[in-house]
Each structure stands twice: as structure tokens, then as C-alpha cells.
Design a protein around this motif. Structure first.
Motif, PDB file in Angstrom:
ATOM      1  N   ALA A 198      39.871  34.167  26.890  1.00 26.00           N
ATOM      2  CA  ALA A 198      40.020  34.687  28.257  1.00 26.00           C
ATOM      3  C   ALA A 198      39.712  33.632  29.324  1.00 26.00           C
ATOM      4  O   ALA A 198      40.374  33.578  30.350  1.00 26.00           O
ATOM      5  CB  ALA A 198      39.132  35.912  28.454  1.00 26.00           C
ATOM      6  N   LYS A 208      39.399  29.624  29.934  1.00 27.68           N
ATOM      7  CA  LYS A 208      39.784  28.390  29.240  1.00 27.68           C
ATOM      8  C   LYS A 208      39.274  27.160  29.970  1.00 27.68           C
ATOM      9  O   LYS A 208      40.040  26.352  30.465  1.00 27.68           O
ATOM     10  CB  LYS A 208      41.310  28.327  29.130  1.00 27.68           C
ATOM     11  N   GLY A 233      43.528  40.386  35.805  1.00 30.70           N
ATOM     12  CA  GLY A 233      43.518  39.806  34.464  1.00 30.70           C
ATOM     13  C   GLY A 233      43.342  38.306  34.432  1.00 30.70           C
ATOM     14  O   GLY A 233      43.404  37.696  33.364  1.00 30.70           O
ATOM     15  N   ALA A 234      43.091  37.685  35.589  1.00 26.15           N
ATOM     16  CA  ALA A 234      42.931  36.231  35.618  1.00 26.15           C
ATOM     17  C   ALA A 234      41.641  35.793  34.942  1.00 26.15           C
ATOM     18  O   ALA A 234      41.543  34.681  34.416  1.00 26.15           O
ATOM     19  CB  ALA A 234      42.956  35.739  37.063  1.00 26.15           C
ATOM     20  N   GLY A 235      40.642  36.664  34.970  1.00 32.88           N
ATOM     21  CA  GLY A 235      39.369  36.328  34.325  1.00 32.88           C
ATOM     22  C   GLY A 235      38.200  36.280  35.300  1.00 32.88           C
ATOM     23  O   GLY A 235      37.142  35.735  34.979  1.00 32.88           O
ATOM     24  N   GLY A 238      43.772  31.342  37.824  1.00 30.47           N
ATOM     25  CA  GLY A 238      45.032  31.814  37.251  1.00 30.47           C
ATOM     26  C   GLY A 238      44.882  31.802  35.747  1.00 30.47           C
ATOM     27  O   GLY A 238      44.558  30.768  35.179  1.00 30.47           O
ATOM     28  N   THR A 239      45.063  32.926  35.120  1.00 33.34           N
ATOM     29  CA  THR A 239      44.844  33.129  33.675  1.00 33.34           C
ATOM     30  C   THR A 239      43.885  32.140  33.011  1.00 33.34           C
ATOM     31  O   THR A 239      44.287  31.272  32.256  1.00 33.34           O
ATOM     32  CB  THR A 239      46.165  33.123  32.893  1.00 33.34           C
ATOM     33  N   GLY A 240      42.616  32.321  33.341  1.00 30.82           N
ATOM     34  CA  GLY A 240      41.580  31.598  32.607  1.00 30.82           C
ATOM     35  C   GLY A 240      41.284  30.199  33.078  1.00 30.82           C
ATOM     36  O   GLY A 240      40.435  29.516  32.505  1.00 30.82           O
TER      37      GLY A 240
END
Ligand SMILES: Nc1ncnc2c1ncn2[C@@H]1O[C@H](COP(=O)(O)OP(=O)(O)OP(=O)(O)O)[C@@H](O)[C@H]1O
Ligand SMILES: [Mg+2]
Lengths: 241, 294
Positions: A24, A26, A45-47, A215-217
Motif C-alpha cells: 500500500a 511504496k 485509496g492513495a494511502g 498518488g498510489t503509495g
């Protein structure tokens, strides 16, 4: 905002967080200095929540460093983190529904010595007079706005140096959102450092000193809030053009 | 009429024992979110410890009860720490199977130490009887003691969970473990404390049970354990007043059912009532219906 109060309060360095096999977070790094309002924005959901939950000790990073006032806090667990002076007001408020307003606040002060509690209660009631009126009411019967105030008041009971707020404006009418942001400004003015996660990027950027966009993790953009607010990519993605 | 009164009082007394046991089930369920099926066997251990303290060490009854409480408190905490704590993230089924395993372990250990030959529990609290209606209604001091113990325990627990810092922390953990941790509450320690309290109560229940039904063997805790669990579900699992009401009703139904309907069917009746209640109130009499989190 240009003066250099560089004393770092929270430092997060290259953390990776997994849910089972889902990667999740990174490798995120960021910093919050004393006296700042820092905001973390990003799509669903970006984290963002995962990041705050990891900093507060509810989740454990698989790798990376988190330090508060220069000391590592990785793996010490949420119940110890709050005692160091960092409180999280979690997403969805999570007040104790079956306990009264007063009991919720008392729980907020769990990590503090008992003799401090009356004064802290007094302070919270001064900031949120509405809570004083509803002192004996069961929290589950409060309105959404009142529950948000309770959740913030509860977090303040631990006298945090750093207050982390996860979407405090979620599900609230515009007028209440204004109120919540006024309170955030007041808290900041009275010396509390704030790490703010928000869907409402416009509002968040308008009160913050600095911002990180997730942005996503991964952190994709960072910088002073005005600069992030002016960034074309941010305008396109989060501010409706 | 007098015989009805006698059955009713016996029912309340038996129900009080169920209620005290049910408290252990319900508190552990509320806070640790697990069914501790070994709870019934802790009752049996408590009764044996009290028995040995009186019979072999010659200790006075009250000291023996205290010894049993201390022993069971430690036992409960050890069971929680060794068997359940490592499974905090495991599935409910894994925890349930472990609890059944612990139950067998306790019964078989008792079998090794004390053998299957029943011990006759001394009637320690028989300090006299009350006779009413020209001696037609005899109430033993054990019966009264059991009812009084239940009331005292209820009041103490209500004060504890309502007024003290640790008691409130317990309620907080039972509502939202993560949020409780964010407050600085040590969840493991809170769960351990819950097992400690539940097990100490089990020891009291064991002594009271064996005072009324003096045959003590390694399986002594099983049936009362299951019935008390039923009582906890009946009243609404997780609810402290629910355990009280569930226990009392169950005891009364069982005794009246055995007296007026059928001795053999008394136990079946208890479970039949449970099923009917759950059909109409799935969360039990005082249970809160599950609500979606917003
Ligand atoms: N308990 C969980 N188990 C598995 N995956 C999870 C869990 N919690 C979050 N995730 C996943 O991790 C990612 C990040 O979720 P997170 O809740 O941190 O996002 P967020 O930025 O806070 O989103 P939102 O704005 O909707 O609150 C998502 O892909 C989500 O599906
Ligand atoms: Mg979130």
C-alpha cells in the motif's frame, strides 16, 4: 511562513507498508516541523490513512524509519506513541458510541496523569462549548459534526505536540467544514503542530504551510502549500481544473 | 404455593450461579471478541482448589475461596497469554478450536491430579436455615449466600466498569480496539485483566455451585459452563446486565421446568427457550443489534 523554524518534530523516511501481500505504501518520506500545518492530499485509496495509521503506531511498516523528536518510534505500538505527544484523530471519527461525551474525553486523557484531567476537560469544553452542553449524552446519539468535535477534543485531551487529523471534514455540511477549519487554525495559533489529511484539497491547502501529494503509495508532488495549490497537475486532479 | 416459592428460590439461586459464570463469558466476549469455551473448566479448577485448601490444608472456608480466586486469576491470565494472545490476528475458528483444546487440557489435567472419582464437597457455608410458613419453606444459608454474592458482584462490576479508569478502558476496548489503542490504552493488558476478573468470578461460582450440588469431578464445570454460556447469549452476549438477567431466567426456567414439566426435559427446555428468544431477538434480550459503522 517564510521564517525558518526548522526544528523537526516528525520525520518519516522511506516507509513501506503492506496489507498482507498488498503493497500500500511504496517508500514515502516526509517531515513535519514544529509549528507547521502540513497537509497530505491525494485521491481515494492513495494511502493517506495508511500513512497516518502507520505513523501513529496502529500499523507497522515493513521497512523504513519513523522518528518523533529525534527518537525512533517504529514498533513501539500506538498505545505508547500517544504518550510521546502525538495524537491521531482517525478517519470516520471512531468515537466510543456507547460511552458518554465526558467518558470519551476521559479516555482521550488516558495517557495523562489523573490530576491533569479536570483542567484538560475545561480546556476542551471552552473550545467546544457544544460538548459541554452534551457532556452526559451518549456519543452515538451526537450529530456528525458534534462527533467530529468530540473526536478532535478527545485527541486534544492527550495534550499532543503533533495532532494528526484524518479527513476531519468528511460528511459534514459546508458550514460545519468552515467551523472545523477555523478550529484547526485556532489550534495551530495556540501552538499545536498539525498534520492534516483531507479530501477537500482546496481547504487543506489554504490553511497549510506545506503539502505533500500522494498518488498510489508514493509522494508525487511536494512543496509550500501555495506552490502546490498553483500546480497544474494538482489543479487538474484534485481541484476540478 | 409454598412449593412454587421453594422452586422459585432454588431457581434464583441456581440462576445466580449461572449469572456469575455468564459474566466471565460475556466480559471476555465483549472485550476480546472470543468465546472462551474453557471458562466452564476454570470453575471446576476453582472448586478443586477450594476443596483441597479446606480438606488437605485445613484452611477456613473463606481463605479457601480466596486461594481459589487467586489461583484461577493467575490461571486465566496464563491461559490468555499462552493460548489466546498469539492468535490475536487469527481467524475466529482457530481461536474457538484452541479454546476447546484448553478445555480438554484442563479437564484431563484435573483427571490426572484428582482422578475421576467424585469428591464430596463439604457444605462449608451451611450456617443454618431459615424456616417460613410453619417450616414448610426451608431456605438454606447457601442459597441466600449465593443470591447475595450475585448481587454484590453485579454492583461491584457495574461500579467498576462505570466509574473507574480501567473499567472505562475496558468498555473502550470492547467498542473499538484500534481507537482505544490510540488513546494510550494497552489492549493486551486490558484483555488480560478481563480474563483475570472472569476467572476469579469462576472460582467463586465453582465454590457456590459445589456447595449446592456437592459432587465434584473433572467434568463438573462442563454443563454449568454451557448453560451459563446459553444464559450469556440469552441476555445478549457482551452485556453485563444481560448476563445477570439471562442467568437468573435460565436458572428459574430450569428448576420450574424440572419441577412442573419433566425432570428429564428440564435441560432441553432451557435450550428451547434460548432458541425461541433468539428467533425473535437475535441479539439476545439486552444485546445491541449489530450496527454498520459509518
Ligand atoms: N485493512 C486493509 N486491508 C487491505 N487493504 C487495505 C486495507 N486498508 C486499506 N487498504 C488498501 O490500501 C490502499 C490505501 O488505502 P488508504 O485507506 O490508506 O487510502 P486513503 O488515501 O486514506 O483513501 P481515502 O481517501 O478513501 O480515505 C487502498 O488501495 C486500500 O484498498
Ligand atoms: Mg483515508
Amino acid at each position: 511562513m517564510s521564517e525558518t523554524r526548522a526544528k523537526s518534530l516528525l520525520k518519516v523516511d522511506d516507509i513501506h507498508v503492506y496489507y498482507g501481500s498488498i503493497h500500500a505504501i511504496k517508500g514515502i518520506s516526509f517531515e513535519v516541523n514544529e509549528g507547521e500545518i502540513v497537509t497530505l492530499i491525494g485521491a481515494n485509496g492513495a494511502g493517506k490513512s495508511t500513512t497516518l495509521n502507520t505513523v501513529s503506531g496502529l500499523l507497522r511498516p515493513r521497512s523504513g524509519l519513523i522518528s518523533f523528536e529525534g527518537k525512533s518510534i517504529v514498533g513501539i505500538g500506538a498505545s505508547k506513541v500517544v504518550g510521546l505527544g502525538m495524537a491521531l484523530c482517525p478517519e470516520g471519527r471512531r468515537v466510543f458510541q456507547q460511552m458518554t461525551v465526558r467518558e470519551n474525553l476521559e479516555m482521550g486523557g488516558f495517557s495523562r496523569p489523573g490530576e491533569e484531567i479536570p483542567q484538560s476537560l475545561e480546556n476542551v469544553f471552552t473550545r467546544f462549548p457544544r460538548l459541554k452542553e452534551r457532556e452526559k449524552q451518549v456519543a452515538g446519539t451526537l450529530s456528525g459534526g458534534e462527533q467530529q468535535m468530540l473526536a478532535m477534543g478527545r485527541a486534544l485531551m492527550s495534550k499532543p505536540k503533533l495532532l494528526m487529523l484524518d479527513e476531519p471534514s468528511m460528511g459534514l455540511a459546508p458550514i460545519l467544514v468552515e467551523q472545523i477549519f477555523d478550529i484547526i487554525k485556532e489550534l495551530h495559533a495556540s501552538g499545536t503542530t498539525i498534520l492534516l489529511v483531507e479530501q477537500n484539497a482546496q481547504m487543506a491547502l489554504s490553511v497549510a504551510d506545506r503539502a505533500y501529494v500522494l498518488g498510489t503509495g508514493k509522494i508525487t508532488i511536494s512543496g509550500p502549500a501555495e506552490a502546490v495549490l498553483a500546480d497544474d497537475r494538482v489543479r487538474a486532479a484534485y481541484l476540478g481544473g | 404455593m409454598v412449593s412454587f416459592l421453594r422452586f422459585l428460590i432454588n431457581g434464583i439461586s441456581l440462576g445466580s450461579v449461572y449469572a456469575i459464570i455468564a459474566l466471565g463469558y460475556t466480559m471476555v466476549y465483549g472485550i476480546a471478541k472470543m468465546l472462551n469455551f474453557a471458562h466452564g473448566d476454570v470453575i471446576m479448577v476453582g472448586a478443586y482448589i477450594a476443596f483441597c485448601a479446606m480438606q488437605y490444608l485445613g484452611l477456613p472456608p473463606l481463605v479457601a475461596v480466596l486461594a481459589a480466586m487467586v489461583f484461577c486469576t493467575v490461571l486465566g491470565m496464563v491461559i490468555e497469554g499462552l493460548a489466546y494472545r498469539p492468535l490475536r490476528q487469527a481467524t475466529k475458528l482457530a481461536v474457538l478450536i484452541t479454546a476447546i483444546g484448553v478445555s480438554y487440557l484442563l479437564q484431563n489435567t484435573a483427571l490426572l491430579i484428582w482422578s475421576s472419582n467424585p469428591k464430596v464437597f463439604p457444605s462449608v457455608f451451611n450456617i443454618g436455615t431459615i424456616r417460613l410458613f410453619d417450616g414448610n419453606l426451608v431456605i438454606s444459608s447457601e442459597t441466600i449466600l449465593t443470591i447475595v454474592a450475585n448481587i454484590v458482584i453485579m454492583i461491584a462490576l457495574t461500579l467498576f466498569t462505570g466509574r473507574t479508569k480501567m473499567g472505562k478502558a475496558m468498555r473502550a476496548v470492547s467498542e473499538d480496539r484500534g481507537a482505544a489503542e490510540l488513546m494510550g490504552i494497552n489492549v493486551n493488558r486490558t484483555i488480560s485483566l478481563t480474563f483475570a476478573i472472569g476467572s476469579a468470578l469462576a472460582a467463586i461460582a465453582g465454590v457456590l455451585l459445589c456447595s449446592a450440588y456437592p459432587t465434584l469431578q473433572p467434568t463438573t464445570g462442563s454443563m454449568p459452563g454451557i448453560k451459563a454460556f446459553t444464559a450469556a447469549v440469552f441476555g445478549g452476549i457482551g452485556s453485563i446486565p444481560g448476563a445477570m438477567i439471562g442467568g437468573l431466567l435460565l436458572g428459574i426456567i430450569e428448576i420450574l421446568g424440572k419441577a412442573y414439566i419433566s425432570t428429564e426435559l428440564g435441560d432441553a427446555l432451557v435450550f428451547a427457550v434460548l432458541i425461541v428468544v433468539l428467533l425473535f431477538k437475535p441479539a439476545g434480550l439486552l444485546g445491541k443489534p449489530m450496527r454498520e459503522k459509518v
